[in-house]
Scaffold this active site. Structure first.
Site, PDB file in Angstrom:
ATOM      1  N   VAL A 137       0.842  -1.194   0.000  1.00  0.00           N
ATOM      2  CA  VAL A 137       0.000   0.000   0.000  1.00  0.00           C
ATOM      3  C   VAL A 137       0.877   1.244   0.000  1.00  0.00           C
ATOM      4  O   VAL A 137       1.704   1.426   0.890  1.00  0.00           O
ATOM      5  CB  VAL A 137      -0.942   0.014   1.219  1.00  0.00           C
ATOM      6  CG1 VAL A 137      -1.857   1.241   1.174  1.00  0.00           C
ATOM      7  CG2 VAL A 137      -1.762  -1.265   1.286  1.00  0.00           C
ATOM      8  N   CYS A 138       0.706   2.085  -0.989  1.00  0.00           N
ATOM      9  CA  CYS A 138       1.405   3.363  -1.101  1.00  0.00           C
ATOM     10  C   CYS A 138       2.909   3.155  -0.945  1.00  0.00           C
ATOM     11  O   CYS A 138       3.516   2.434  -1.719  1.00  0.00           O
ATOM     12  CB  CYS A 138       0.824   4.349  -0.085  1.00  0.00           C
ATOM     13  SG  CYS A 138       1.257   6.062  -0.400  1.00  0.00           S
TER      14      CYS A 138
END
Length: 584
Positions: A313-314
């Site tokens: 994530v990110c």
């Protein structure tokens, strides 16, 4: 699973509603997006002066833009004065929702005059022939000015605040002063965004049951309890962003991605990063990639599965991408599939964060974090708040100080306020990677001593962008489709950076777009071509993702009653100690 109803965010005309009635879209839009960006840099004073000088010089060389906008503004102000102007605020602009802005002739003319001037100022920049980065910087500086001088930011210019002062016999002004004094003492002078008191880690948020089964100085590994009689044989290892605490992915019952995965029979393992101190300045990209690699060995030992799925994530996705490249070179196929959520890998696509990337700024920011040992998460939050001042500063200025109300109690904003620091080593590596765009150039980035070529990563991939994400624009997420060597499914979620993550199953107002996956070795269409071909679906991409994971997660087997293993016994209850500020 409950679904919150879309409602208007707290503004100058409404009282903040209870947390369960708050709207993700209205309350969180852009409020968390900047903080979860992978590039913690901002416009420096030197950049600001240079951008202003460049803007003035361009106006001098291109006077027609200023003249044209000036003539239009004069005509518009004349219409405002005689009451024939049709200028209206954007329907999403909560500053002018009070009826007085339409019914009171003085306030109506004041509001229209401000809007006409604001649009003329920003319109000058649109009309000038500037390169993309200079234009974005100029717009940023001018928005700071135009949003700061909005009449709604003053007591006399805010009819709702004046009426509330009358109705409360001045009590709202007393409460506003009290809030301001509190923020001066405890929040660096910035208006507080949230009342965090109702949210308790491990009880009302980050509450999915599980155990810590392994840790090192950088992370704890949490294994979640199964809630189904049978589970998929192939587990899931989650790499959350290092710049936030992981529990945005396990926010609250009914709004937890972890809970959703577990309910569909997935064995979920989550890395919870430690909050570094100045003594941990040396933790760099390799340190985090190595920790993820060690955690994957623990997952294999506990589950008995030789391979697993990865969710990045990110910033955690950027770390995961480098690790996958390292393993591909080594011929290690322990990750059978990978999911990238709002992960910015190609920094050549224009974005708000990319606007502030330059050699001098990267060098200066690196020197600052190396001097301090860490990049302060609290200071970073303040910096990024000014990237969206109307949403993140003046909105709360009005609500807290002029209206005298408490900030809203909302779980996502409470998570956002629970800031963490970033070690100088990782901070520097991220900035260097962004400036060189290293992940897009085979062999340029070395991870754990290995040159990385994402084209050698042949695991099936699921890539999610968010249509209104201003920090990791979906068009910058999309090139991952071409960078990876396996079959890639790209999905475009509605809403923004964080709303795309907190996207409960069955969301009646959510939507997402898909096309057929890009086969291994095939050339992907451009982002705009993809959008033209895509089909829109109502609901949450979570449901589509679970269907995609199903054939990639192995056969079902009976769920174990105990967590951990002999070599890696279960210890602390989830969410562990690191998320509470603990440290090895």
């Amino acid at each position: 699973m409950t679904q919150t109803e879309d409602r208007t965010a707290p503004d100058s005309t409404t009282v903040a509603e209870p947390a369960e009635q708050q709207s993700d879209l209205e309350l969180v839009e852009a409020a968390i997006e900047a903080l979860t960006g992978v590039l913690p840099v901002a416009l420096s004073p030197t950049q600001g002066i240079a951008a202003a000088r460049r803007l003035v010089g361009t106006v001098v060389r291109q006077p027609r833009a200023l003249t044209r906008r000036g003539v239009d503004l004069t005509a518009q102000l004349a219409r405002v004065a005689v009451g024939t102007s049709g200028i209206e605020p954007d329907r999403k602009d909560g500053r002018f929702k009070d009826p007085a802005w339409q019914e009171n002739p003085v306030y109506k003319r004041l509001g229209q005059s401000y809007l006409a001037w604001n649009r003329a100022v920003l319109g000058v920049v649109d009309d000038l022939e500037l390169d993309e980065k200079s234009k974005l910087r100029a717009q940023f500086l001018l928005r700071l000015l135009t949003e700061a001088v909005a009449p709604t930011n003053t007591l006399l210019g805010n009819p709702a605040a004046l009426r509330r002062a009358r109705e409360t016999r001045g009590r709202s002004l007393v409460d506003g002063a009290r809030h301001a004094l509190h923020d001066i003492k405890a929040n660096g002078g910035m208006p507080s965004m949230v009342d965090s008191r109702p949210f308790v880690i491990g009880e009302t948020i980050a509450a999915t049951p599980g155990k810590v089964v392994w840790s090192n100085e950088i992370a704890e590994l949490i294994q979640y309890e199964p809630t189904t009689p049978q589970v998929h044989a192939r587990p899931m290892l989650v790499l959350p962003p290092q710049i936030n605490k992981y529990y945005v992915l396990d926010l609250a019952p009914g709004r937890s991605m972890v809970e959703h995965l577990v309910s569909h029979g997935h064995q979920v393992f989550m890395l919870s990063w430690a909050n570094p101190t100045s003594a941990d300045a040396a933790w760099d990209y390799d340190s985090y990639a190595r920790t993820a690699l060690e955690a994957s060995d623990v997952v294999r030992d506990i589950t008995g599965s030789p391979d697993m799925n990865m969710l990045g994530v990110c910033a955690g996705g950027i770390t995961g991408a480098g690790l996958l490249g390292h393993l591909a070179t080594a011929g290690d196929d322990r990750f059978a599939s990978v999911t990238f959520l709002v992960t910015l890998i190609d920094f050549e696509v224009p974005s708000q964060v990319g606007t502030f990337i330059s050699g001098p700024v990267v060098a200066a920011a690196g020197r600052k974090s190396r001097s301090d040992g860490v990049l302060s998460g609290r200071e970073l939050a303040r910096v990024f708040a000014w990237l969206r001042p109307n949403d993140l500063v003046w909105n709360y200025w009005v609500n807290n100080y002029l209206m005298g109300k408490n900030p809203p109690a909302f779980d996502v904003l409470a998570w956002n306020a629970d800031a963490v620091d970033l070690p100088a080593g990782l901070h520097g590596d991220f900035m260097d990677m962004a400036q060189s765009n290293a992940l897009t150039h085979p062999g340029e980035l070395r991870v754990l001593g290995t040159a990385v070529d994402l084209g050698r990563v042949t695991a099936d991939a699921y890539v999610v962008g968010a249509v209104t994400d201003h920090i990791c624009p979906w068009r910058a997420c999309y090139p991952t489709v071409d960078l990876l060597g396996g079959d890639v499914q790209f999905v475009l979620s509605s809403q923004g950076h964080i709303q795309a993550l907190i996207n409960p199953s069955g969301n009646p107002k959510g939507s997402y777009r898909t096309t057929d996956p890009v086969p291994e070795g095939a050339a992907a269409p451009s982002a705009d071509e993809w959008l033209e071909q895509a089909t829109e679906h109502q609901g949450s991409w979570w449901d589509h993702w679970v269907e995609w994971l199903e054939p990639r997660s192995g056969p079902k087997r009976k769920a174990k009653k105990t967590l951990g293993s002999t070599a890696h016994p279960a210890t602390l209850d989830a969410p562990g100690s690191y998320v509470r500020g603990g440290h090895a």
